[in-house]
Design an enzyme around this catalytic site. Structure first.
Site, mmCIF file in Angstrom:
data_model
loop_
_atom_site.group_PDB
_atom_site.id
_atom_site.type_symbol
_atom_site.label_atom_id
_atom_site.label_comp_id
_atom_site.label_asym_id
_atom_site.label_seq_id
_atom_site.Cartn_x
_atom_site.Cartn_y
_atom_site.Cartn_z
ATOM 1 N N LYS A 18 0.885 -0.990 -0.095
ATOM 2 C CA LYS A 18 -0.240 0.441 0.332
ATOM 3 C C LYS A 18 0.671 1.213 -0.239
ATOM 4 O O LYS A 18 0.400 1.713 -0.582
ATOM 5 C CB LYS A 18 -1.156 0.091 1.630
ATOM 6 C CG LYS A 18 -2.097 -1.523 0.960
ATOM 7 C CD LYS A 18 -2.898 -1.048 2.678
ATOM 8 C CE LYS A 18 -4.291 -2.487 1.886
ATOM 9 N NZ LYS A 18 -4.390 -2.820 3.382
ATOM 10 N N GLN A 74 -5.006 -1.451 9.067
ATOM 11 C CA GLN A 74 -4.667 -2.722 9.013
ATOM 12 C C GLN A 74 -4.937 -3.960 9.960
ATOM 13 O O GLN A 74 -5.073 -4.029 10.672
ATOM 14 C CB GLN A 74 -3.316 -2.734 8.871
ATOM 15 C CG GLN A 74 -2.862 -4.229 7.938
ATOM 16 C CD GLN A 74 -3.409 -3.681 6.631
ATOM 17 O OE1 GLN A 74 -3.265 -3.514 5.669
ATOM 18 N NE2 GLN A 74 -4.114 -5.568 6.499
ATOM 19 N N ASP A 128 -11.634 3.212 4.346
ATOM 20 C CA ASP A 128 -12.125 1.675 4.153
ATOM 21 C C ASP A 128 -13.834 1.927 4.080
ATOM 22 O O ASP A 128 -14.547 0.751 3.727
ATOM 23 C CB ASP A 128 -11.529 0.913 5.121
ATOM 24 C CG ASP A 128 -10.284 -0.032 4.883
ATOM 25 O OD1 ASP A 128 -9.988 -0.037 3.775
ATOM 26 O OD2 ASP A 128 -9.197 -0.574 5.310
#
Ligand code: NAD
Length: 283
Positions: free
Chosen positions: A54, A98, A121
């Site tokens: 990422k 994460q 997200d």
């Protein structure tokens, strides 16, 4: 037998990343360079690999990425304090926690602490609620990426029977909401569903997000259906396979995503485009 059109997620992701680079440049010129902060807690090796990917992708697209690492021993309060400091930092537009977090950390509390305007997200209940209500929302990266693949391959969801297998917070549920919002008639299946195969066989669009290697075979698929394989499973030999048996389904389906090279590349590309979206909104 005709073969299904192979839906190339790598190629679509390349296109999305090129768009992101243009948007990031425009934002930077306007003095609002997009910033993505990743919270990485503990020593999970796979998480370290994903976060590394990422970071690299963000840098390449012109997005300022920063990874904030906390040790495996971190408490929920310490993770919450870090998230709060990122919420308060105007240079941070997107915050990604994460997963999985270490067992001792309360995942729900941490995800709920991310400010909805920085929730890259789309996991915050406020954003999940907007999406489920058919309102403008930041949607989770994997199902959003799938919608983009469908669009790129000219798949019109309007009036189609869509079946989603798997009801997780990150894939199945938001996928069902996005398809509903695109006017598909959606059936959301899960581990307690009776006659799963019968449901799958009725689908014009079949999305499989379970995590069981090659569970869906040719006799689960309606001829000509669009089949999207979200699963990522590592075999004993170390190769990656999806939840769909590609070789048996290919002669039956109309369109099919491979694993690897289908949905996976779209997840990171959508993370970058969601970061731009949040920066454009000035969040
Ligand atoms: P999860 O474990 O959170 O959810 C799995 C879902 O499948 C559950 O809702 C469960 O009810 C359902 N299920 C389990 N067994 C079933 C069965 N026998 N029949 C029907 N339904 C069943 O998983 P997840 O996070 O949604 O991920 C699913 C898969 O997708 C995994 O392989 C994961 O690695 C992969 N994944 C891929 C990406 C990507 O970018 N390609 C992103 C996220 C997840």
């Amino acid at each position: 037998m005709p073969e299904a059109v192979r839906m190339d997620g790598k190629e679509v992701a390349r296109r999305v990343r090129a768009e992101v680079a243009d948007r990031a440049q425009a934002l930077s010129q306007a003095g609002a360079a997009p910033g993505l902060s990743v919270v990485l807690v503990g020593d999970d090796p796979a998480s370290h690999v994903y976060v590394g990917r990422k970071e690299k992708a963000a840098l390449k697209a012109g997005i300022r990425g920063a990874t904030h690492r906390l040790p495996e021993s971190a408490t929920t309060e310490e993770v919450l304090a870090l998230v709060q400091s990122l919420n308060d930092d105007p240079a941070v537009h997107g915050i990604l926690v994460q997963l999985p977090l270490p067992r001792a950390v309360d995942t729900d509390l941490v995800l709920d602490a991310v400010h909805p305007s920085k929730d890259v997200d789309g996991f915050h209940p406020a954003n999940a609620g907007l999406l489920a209500s058919g309102l403008d929302a930041i949607a989770p990266c994997t199902p959003s990426g799938i919608m983009r693949i469908l669009e790129e391959y000219g798949v019109d969801c309007n009036g189609k029977d869509a079946v989603v297998i798997g009801r997780s917070r990150i894939v199945g549920r938001p996928m069902a909401a996005l398809l509903t919002n695109a006017n598909a008639t959606v059936t959301l299946c899960h581990s307690r569903t009776h006659d799963l195969q019968g449901h799958a066989r009725r689908a014009d669009i079949l999305i499989v997000a379970v995590g069981r290697p090659e569970m869906v075979t040719a006799d689960w698929v309606k001829p000509g259906a669009v089949v999207i394989d979200v699963g990522i499973n590592r075999t004993d030999e170390g190769t990656l396979v999806g939840d769909v048996d590609y070789a048996s389904v290919e002669p039956i389906a109309g369109h099919l995503t491979p694993v690897p090279g289908g949905v996976g590349p779209m997840t990171i590309a959508t993370l970058l485009s969601n970061t731009c979206l949040l920066a454009e909104r000035g969040g």
